[in-house]
Enzyme design. Structure first.
Site, PDB file in Angstrom:
ATOM      1  N   LYS A 182      -8.068   6.745   9.979  1.00  0.00           N
ATOM      2  CA  LYS A 182      -9.514   6.790  10.065  1.00  0.00           C
ATOM      3  C   LYS A 182      -9.649   6.580  11.695  1.00  0.00           C
ATOM      4  O   LYS A 182      -9.746   5.522  12.347  1.00  0.00           O
ATOM      5  CB  LYS A 182     -10.024   5.600   9.420  1.00  0.00           C
ATOM      6  CG  LYS A 182     -10.049   5.758   7.915  1.00  0.00           C
ATOM      7  CD  LYS A 182     -10.942   4.514   7.203  1.00  0.00           C
ATOM      8  CE  LYS A 182     -10.377   3.348   6.996  1.00  0.00           C
ATOM      9  NZ  LYS A 182     -11.073   2.607   6.031  1.00  0.00           N
ATOM     10  N   ASP A 236      -5.909  -0.438  -2.152  1.00  0.00           N
ATOM     11  CA  ASP A 236      -6.231  -1.506  -2.808  1.00  0.00           C
ATOM     12  C   ASP A 236      -7.841  -1.822  -2.365  1.00  0.00           C
ATOM     13  O   ASP A 236      -8.017  -1.657  -1.173  1.00  0.00           O
ATOM     14  CB  ASP A 236      -5.627  -2.842  -3.422  1.00  0.00           C
ATOM     15  CG  ASP A 236      -5.634  -3.435  -2.010  1.00  0.00           C
ATOM     16  OD1 ASP A 236      -4.999  -2.984  -0.616  1.00  0.00           O
ATOM     17  OD2 ASP A 236      -5.828  -4.859  -2.081  1.00  0.00           O
ATOM     18  N   PHE A 293     -14.363   3.222   3.039  1.00  0.00           N
ATOM     19  CA  PHE A 293     -13.389   2.467   2.396  1.00  0.00           C
ATOM     20  C   PHE A 293     -12.960   3.041   1.288  1.00  0.00           C
ATOM     21  O   PHE A 293     -13.581   3.246   0.196  1.00  0.00           O
ATOM     22  CB  PHE A 293     -14.020   0.974   2.255  1.00  0.00           C
ATOM     23  CG  PHE A 293     -12.734  -0.160   1.869  1.00  0.00           C
ATOM     24  CD1 PHE A 293     -12.161  -0.669   3.026  1.00  0.00           C
ATOM     25  CD2 PHE A 293     -12.043  -0.302   0.570  1.00  0.00           C
ATOM     26  CE1 PHE A 293     -11.113  -1.609   2.771  1.00  0.00           C
ATOM     27  CE2 PHE A 293     -10.907  -1.149   0.549  1.00  0.00           C
ATOM     28  CZ  PHE A 293     -10.362  -1.723   1.711  1.00  0.00           C
ATOM     29  N   ARG A 343      -4.827   0.236  -7.325  1.00  0.00           N
ATOM     30  CA  ARG A 343      -3.870   0.932  -6.341  1.00  0.00           C
ATOM     31  C   ARG A 343      -3.099   1.840  -7.316  1.00  0.00           C
ATOM     32  O   ARG A 343      -2.613   2.841  -6.732  1.00  0.00           O
ATOM     33  CB  ARG A 343      -2.726  -0.196  -6.144  1.00  0.00           C
ATOM     34  CG  ARG A 343      -3.113  -1.224  -5.217  1.00  0.00           C
ATOM     35  CD  ARG A 343      -1.645  -1.873  -4.797  1.00  0.00           C
ATOM     36  NE  ARG A 343      -1.870  -3.046  -3.955  1.00  0.00           N
ATOM     37  CZ  ARG A 343      -2.243  -3.239  -2.774  1.00  0.00           C
ATOM     38  NH1 ARG A 343      -2.308  -2.267  -2.020  1.00  0.00           N
ATOM     39  NH2 ARG A 343      -2.354  -4.475  -2.093  1.00  0.00           N
ATOM     40  N   GLY A 380       0.699  -1.095  -0.054  1.00  0.00           N
ATOM     41  CA  GLY A 380      -0.043  -0.030  -0.059  1.00  0.00           C
ATOM     42  C   GLY A 380       0.870   1.251  -0.064  1.00  0.00           C
ATOM     43  O   GLY A 380       0.296   2.251  -0.470  1.00  0.00           O
ATOM     44  N   ASP A 437      -5.730   2.196  10.249  1.00  0.00           N
ATOM     45  CA  ASP A 437      -7.443   1.594  10.183  1.00  0.00           C
ATOM     46  C   ASP A 437      -7.415   1.336  11.857  1.00  0.00           C
ATOM     47  O   ASP A 437      -7.597   2.083  12.711  1.00  0.00           O
ATOM     48  CB  ASP A 437      -7.522   0.717   9.533  1.00  0.00           C
ATOM     49  CG  ASP A 437      -8.868   0.333   9.244  1.00  0.00           C
ATOM     50  OD1 ASP A 437      -9.850   1.125   9.191  1.00  0.00           O
ATOM     51  OD2 ASP A 437      -9.172  -1.039   9.112  1.00  0.00           O
ATOM     52  N   ASP A 477      -0.046   3.620   4.181  1.00  0.00           N
ATOM     53  CA  ASP A 477      -1.039   4.209   3.266  1.00  0.00           C
ATOM     54  C   ASP A 477      -1.856   4.612   4.431  1.00  0.00           C
ATOM     55  O   ASP A 477      -2.482   5.874   4.335  1.00  0.00           O
ATOM     56  CB  ASP A 477      -1.530   3.193   2.143  1.00  0.00           C
ATOM     57  CG  ASP A 477      -2.066   1.735   2.678  1.00  0.00           C
ATOM     58  OD1 ASP A 477      -1.684   1.363   4.116  1.00  0.00           O
ATOM     59  OD2 ASP A 477      -2.279   0.879   1.839  1.00  0.00           O
TER      60      ASP A 477
END
Ligand code: IMP
Ligand code: MG
Length: 177
Positions: free
Chosen positions: A131, A159, A152, A165, A44, A103, A100
């Site tokens: 997030k 991805d 998302f 990507r 990522g 989460d 990236d």
């Protein structure tokens, strides 16, 4: 673009580019004249790392680790498999860890612990996206590009089942198939 994606990007390439310039200056100020090793988490982080490091006005060492969560879910399962650590000289180094997106926080927590165990003197992280609503462990990244809602997102390295990507902007997935 694609019926599964939002009609307009959530974050456009121009916005990403200008935010990266700001992040690069902040990161350079953090390290001063000290050497540091940039470690990107594959896959990522590849585009973000490429753009961020080219915004530095100095040379840095760059390495990659592969972090993946066990299982096939698009979201993190929480169990992190880390590959490639044995190939990098970590001991005694200050590390800038690039990912990236932050989460649940489980990936960066696990990788940070592994790097500290391998003798890193400092592990600092930089993520393009964060997030906060999704965090499950108490982890915060020192450098954050953009804080986003619980959506998302794909593109700019991110991805969905290995797709999207390469998109230059960041989009929201409408349909999680
Ligand atoms: P964490 O361990 O839950 O913080 O997971 C981080 C990883 O989950 C990221 O490196 C991504 O691979 C994946 N991920 C989490 N949210 C998204 C998203 O919105 N789009 C794409 N990948 C995501
Ligand atoms: Mg990932």
């Amino acid at each position: 673009m694609n019926s599964a994606l939002s009609t307009t990007p959530l974050i456009g390439r121009t916005q990403i580019r200008s935010r990266i310039r700001v992040l690069a200056r902040k990161i350079e100020a953090h390290y001063g004249d000290d050497d540091f090793l940039v470690i990107g988490l594959m896959n990522g982080a590849f585009i973000f790392l490429a753009d961020l490091t080219r915004a530095f006005s100095r040379s840095v060492d760059i390495a990659f680790l592969k972090a993946s969560s066990y299982g096939k879910s698009s979201r993190s399962s929480g169990k992190v498999l880390l590959e490639g650590l044995e190939k990098i000289e970590i001991h005694g180094r200050r590390i800038l860890l690039i990912d990236d997106i932050l989460d649940t926080g489980k990936t960066l927590t696990h990788v940070t612990e592994a790097l500290e165990k391998a003798g890193a003197t400092e592990v600092t992280s930089c993520v393009l996206l964060d997030k906060p609503e999704r965090h499950q462990v108490p982890y915060s990244a020192k450098f954050v590009g953009f804080v986003i809602e619980d959506l998302f997102v794909v593109g700019y390295g991110l991805d969905f089942a290995e797709k999207y990507r390469n998109l230059a902007d960041i989009w929201v997935i409408k349909e999680l198939a």
